[in-house]
Design an enzyme around this catalytic site. Structure first.
Site, mmCIF file in Angstrom:
data_model
loop_
_atom_site.group_PDB
_atom_site.id
_atom_site.type_symbol
_atom_site.label_atom_id
_atom_site.label_comp_id
_atom_site.label_asym_id
_atom_site.label_seq_id
_atom_site.Cartn_x
_atom_site.Cartn_y
_atom_site.Cartn_z
ATOM 1 N N PRO A 156 34.178 29.410 32.838
ATOM 2 C CA PRO A 156 34.515 28.911 31.509
ATOM 3 C C PRO A 156 35.971 29.127 31.113
ATOM 4 O O PRO A 156 36.574 30.143 31.445
ATOM 5 C CB PRO A 156 33.584 29.708 30.580
ATOM 6 C CG PRO A 156 33.118 30.870 31.379
ATOM 7 C CD PRO A 156 33.129 30.428 32.813
ATOM 8 N N ASN A 157 36.474 28.143 30.394
ATOM 9 C CA ASN A 157 37.827 28.134 29.822
ATOM 10 C C ASN A 157 38.932 27.860 30.840
ATOM 11 O O ASN A 157 40.082 27.664 30.461
ATOM 12 C CB ASN A 157 38.136 29.434 29.048
ATOM 13 C CG ASN A 157 37.152 29.656 27.914
ATOM 14 O OD1 ASN A 157 36.993 28.777 27.079
ATOM 15 N ND2 ASN A 157 36.461 30.781 27.904
ATOM 16 N N ARG A 160 46.385 27.577 28.157
ATOM 17 C CA ARG A 160 45.670 28.748 27.662
ATOM 18 C C ARG A 160 46.431 30.022 28.022
ATOM 19 O O ARG A 160 46.586 30.330 29.205
ATOM 20 C CB ARG A 160 44.295 28.792 28.332
ATOM 21 C CG ARG A 160 43.520 30.051 28.071
ATOM 22 C CD ARG A 160 42.392 30.233 29.097
ATOM 23 N NE ARG A 160 41.601 31.396 28.776
ATOM 24 C CZ ARG A 160 40.799 32.001 29.633
ATOM 25 N NH1 ARG A 160 40.658 31.544 30.865
ATOM 26 N NH2 ARG A 160 40.117 33.062 29.270
ATOM 27 N N TYR A 206 47.860 33.562 32.246
ATOM 28 C CA TYR A 206 47.229 32.732 33.280
ATOM 29 C C TYR A 206 48.170 31.742 33.957
ATOM 30 O O TYR A 206 47.749 31.012 34.852
ATOM 31 C CB TYR A 206 46.024 32.001 32.675
ATOM 32 C CG TYR A 206 44.947 32.958 32.196
ATOM 33 C CD1 TYR A 206 44.284 33.785 33.093
ATOM 34 C CD2 TYR A 206 44.614 33.057 30.848
ATOM 35 C CE1 TYR A 206 43.311 34.679 32.668
ATOM 36 C CE2 TYR A 206 43.647 33.954 30.401
ATOM 37 C CZ TYR A 206 43.001 34.764 31.316
ATOM 38 O OH TYR A 206 42.047 35.652 30.902
ATOM 39 N N ASN A 243 36.031 31.921 40.777
ATOM 40 C CA ASN A 243 36.589 32.648 39.637
ATOM 41 C C ASN A 243 35.576 32.469 38.516
ATOM 42 O O ASN A 243 35.575 31.444 37.827
ATOM 43 C CB ASN A 243 37.956 32.100 39.223
ATOM 44 C CG ASN A 243 38.552 32.895 38.071
ATOM 45 O OD1 ASN A 243 37.847 33.692 37.441
ATOM 46 N ND2 ASN A 243 39.816 32.685 37.779
ATOM 47 N N ALA A 251 34.956 34.660 32.366
ATOM 48 C CA ALA A 251 34.282 35.686 31.559
ATOM 49 C C ALA A 251 32.880 36.028 32.085
ATOM 50 O O ALA A 251 32.384 37.140 31.856
ATOM 51 C CB ALA A 251 34.208 35.237 30.106
ATOM 52 N N HIS A 304 31.980 39.342 34.003
ATOM 53 C CA HIS A 304 31.672 40.620 33.350
ATOM 54 C C HIS A 304 30.294 40.635 32.700
ATOM 55 O O HIS A 304 29.893 41.659 32.147
ATOM 56 C CB HIS A 304 32.749 40.913 32.291
ATOM 57 C CG HIS A 304 34.132 40.559 32.745
ATOM 58 N ND1 HIS A 304 34.734 41.168 33.827
ATOM 59 C CD2 HIS A 304 35.031 39.632 32.302
ATOM 60 C CE1 HIS A 304 35.946 40.628 34.011
ATOM 61 N NE2 HIS A 304 36.135 39.702 33.103
ATOM 62 N N ASP A 314 22.848 36.918 41.058
ATOM 63 C CA ASP A 314 21.594 36.626 41.767
ATOM 64 C C ASP A 314 21.718 35.352 42.597
ATOM 65 O O ASP A 314 21.232 35.292 43.738
ATOM 66 C CB ASP A 314 20.438 36.479 40.770
ATOM 67 C CG ASP A 314 19.957 37.816 40.217
ATOM 68 O OD1 ASP A 314 20.384 38.884 40.726
ATOM 69 O OD2 ASP A 314 19.141 37.807 39.268
ATOM 70 N N GLU A 370 35.850 36.387 45.499
ATOM 71 C CA GLU A 370 36.039 36.380 44.043
ATOM 72 C C GLU A 370 37.537 36.399 43.765
ATOM 73 O O GLU A 370 38.267 37.211 44.341
ATOM 74 C CB GLU A 370 35.364 37.638 43.475
ATOM 75 C CG GLU A 370 35.534 37.838 41.988
ATOM 76 C CD GLU A 370 34.879 39.160 41.524
ATOM 77 O OE1 GLU A 370 34.142 39.800 42.320
ATOM 78 O OE2 GLU A 370 35.137 39.542 40.377
ATOM 79 N N HIS A 372 40.581 36.261 40.650
ATOM 80 C CA HIS A 372 41.026 36.279 39.253
ATOM 81 C C HIS A 372 42.525 36.051 39.225
ATOM 82 O O HIS A 372 43.266 36.677 40.002
ATOM 83 C CB HIS A 372 40.695 37.617 38.580
ATOM 84 C CG HIS A 372 39.231 37.883 38.576
ATOM 85 N ND1 HIS A 372 38.379 37.260 37.705
ATOM 86 C CD2 HIS A 372 38.464 38.652 39.382
ATOM 87 C CE1 HIS A 372 37.150 37.646 37.964
ATOM 88 N NE2 HIS A 372 37.165 38.491 38.979
ATOM 89 N N SER A 392 44.542 36.835 36.740
ATOM 90 C CA SER A 392 45.174 38.037 36.182
ATOM 91 C C SER A 392 44.631 39.278 36.882
ATOM 92 O O SER A 392 43.568 39.230 37.525
ATOM 93 C CB SER A 392 44.890 38.116 34.679
ATOM 94 O OG SER A 392 43.502 38.298 34.448
ATOM 95 N N ARG A 434 43.821 45.182 32.336
ATOM 96 C CA ARG A 434 43.513 44.616 31.021
ATOM 97 C C ARG A 434 42.423 45.432 30.314
ATOM 98 O O ARG A 434 42.184 46.580 30.665
ATOM 99 C CB ARG A 434 43.151 43.133 31.196
ATOM 100 C CG ARG A 434 44.299 42.339 31.836
ATOM 101 C CD ARG A 434 43.954 40.879 32.013
ATOM 102 N NE ARG A 434 43.726 40.239 30.717
ATOM 103 C CZ ARG A 434 43.162 39.040 30.585
ATOM 104 N NH1 ARG A 434 42.778 38.358 31.662
ATOM 105 N NH2 ARG A 434 42.977 38.528 29.390
ATOM 106 N N ARG A 493 36.857 44.179 31.091
ATOM 107 C CA ARG A 493 37.148 43.308 32.246
ATOM 108 C C ARG A 493 37.156 44.081 33.563
ATOM 109 O O ARG A 493 37.355 43.507 34.630
ATOM 110 C CB ARG A 493 38.505 42.603 32.067
ATOM 111 C CG ARG A 493 38.554 41.653 30.900
ATOM 112 C CD ARG A 493 39.865 40.882 30.841
ATOM 113 N NE ARG A 493 40.129 40.424 29.497
ATOM 114 C CZ ARG A 493 39.642 39.288 28.960
ATOM 115 N NH1 ARG A 493 38.882 38.481 29.675
ATOM 116 N NH2 ARG A 493 39.921 38.958 27.720
HETATM 117 C C1 DQA Z 1 39.851 35.697 34.659
HETATM 118 C C2 DQA Z 1 39.737 37.091 34.018
HETATM 119 C C3 DQA Z 1 38.542 37.151 33.085
HETATM 120 O O1 DQA Z 1 38.432 38.447 32.501
HETATM 121 C C4 DQA Z 1 38.701 36.143 31.961
HETATM 122 O O2 DQA Z 1 37.553 36.141 31.141
HETATM 123 C C5 DQA Z 1 39.009 34.781 32.457
HETATM 124 C C6 DQA Z 1 39.884 34.600 33.620
HETATM 125 C C7 DQA Z 1 41.141 35.564 35.490
HETATM 126 O O3 DQA Z 1 41.212 34.601 36.262
HETATM 127 O O4 DQA Z 1 42.062 36.368 35.390
HETATM 128 O O5 DQA Z 1 38.626 33.781 31.836
HETATM 129 O O6 DQA Z 1 38.745 35.516 35.522
#
Ligand code: DQA
Length: 148
Positions: free
Chosen positions: A12-13, A20, A25, A77, A80, A83, A90, A101, A103, A105, A110, A114
């Site tokens: 998401p996002n 953003r 990011y 990735n 959110a 977490h 699963d 995985e 990320h 950031s 942070r 997170r």
């Molecule tokens: C993220 C880190 C997450 O904590 C955050 O909610 C994101 C992006 C990252 O790519 O750094 O949306 O996964």
């Protein structure tokens, strides 16, 4: 392994990348990142497919589909959902291939919420804090491991 399929999942996002919180990011868009992944995959004889969703169930459905269509690896990735989502953990536990995985950031630098990742309980590798390079590093590692 040649013509291996890799699924790249963005949570998401991440559709907002580029606008953003660019100080966290970066300025690249999701299309920029996906296009670089597609190029690198194709150059190495791999097939990459990327999907972004703001919906947990859509990400889970994509993981389920990857169990059946010969996908060798997933780069995820979970944003959110990293977490919060036992359901994504699963689903990944039901997938037999490699999982990396990523990320953008450094989540460990942070807020403390997170610092915990459900997905890390399954991931074969975790990359955080390298920005968009993290995705390319993940793909590179998968390609090198398959060729080894
Ligand atoms: C993220 C880190 C997450 O904590 C955050 O909610 C994101 C992006 C990252 O790519 O750094 O949306 O996964």
């Amino acid at each position: 392994m040649s013509q291996a399929k890799v699924l790249v999942l963005h949570g998401p996002n991440l559709n907002l990348l580029g606008t953003r919180q660019p100080e966290i990011y970066g300025h690249e868009t999701l299309d920029d990142i996906n296009n670089r992944l597609y190029e690198k995959a194709a150059f190495n004889g791999w097939e990459a497919k990327a999907l972004q969703s703001n919906h947990e169930g859509a990400l889970i459905d994509a993981i389920h589909a990857a169990r059946l269509d010969g996908t060798a690896a997933i780069i995820i990735n979970p944003a959110a959902y990293t977490h919060t989502s036992v359901a994504i953990l699963d689903a990944l536990n039901a997938f037999d291939g490699k999982v990396i995985e990523v990320h953008l950031s450094n989540v460990h630098k942070r807020e403390s919420f997170r610092h915990h990742s459900y997905v890390s309980l399954r991931a074969d590798g975790v990359i955080a804090g390298l920005g968009s390079q993290g995705y390319l590093a993940a793909l590179d590692a998968l390609i090198k491991a398959a060729d080894a």
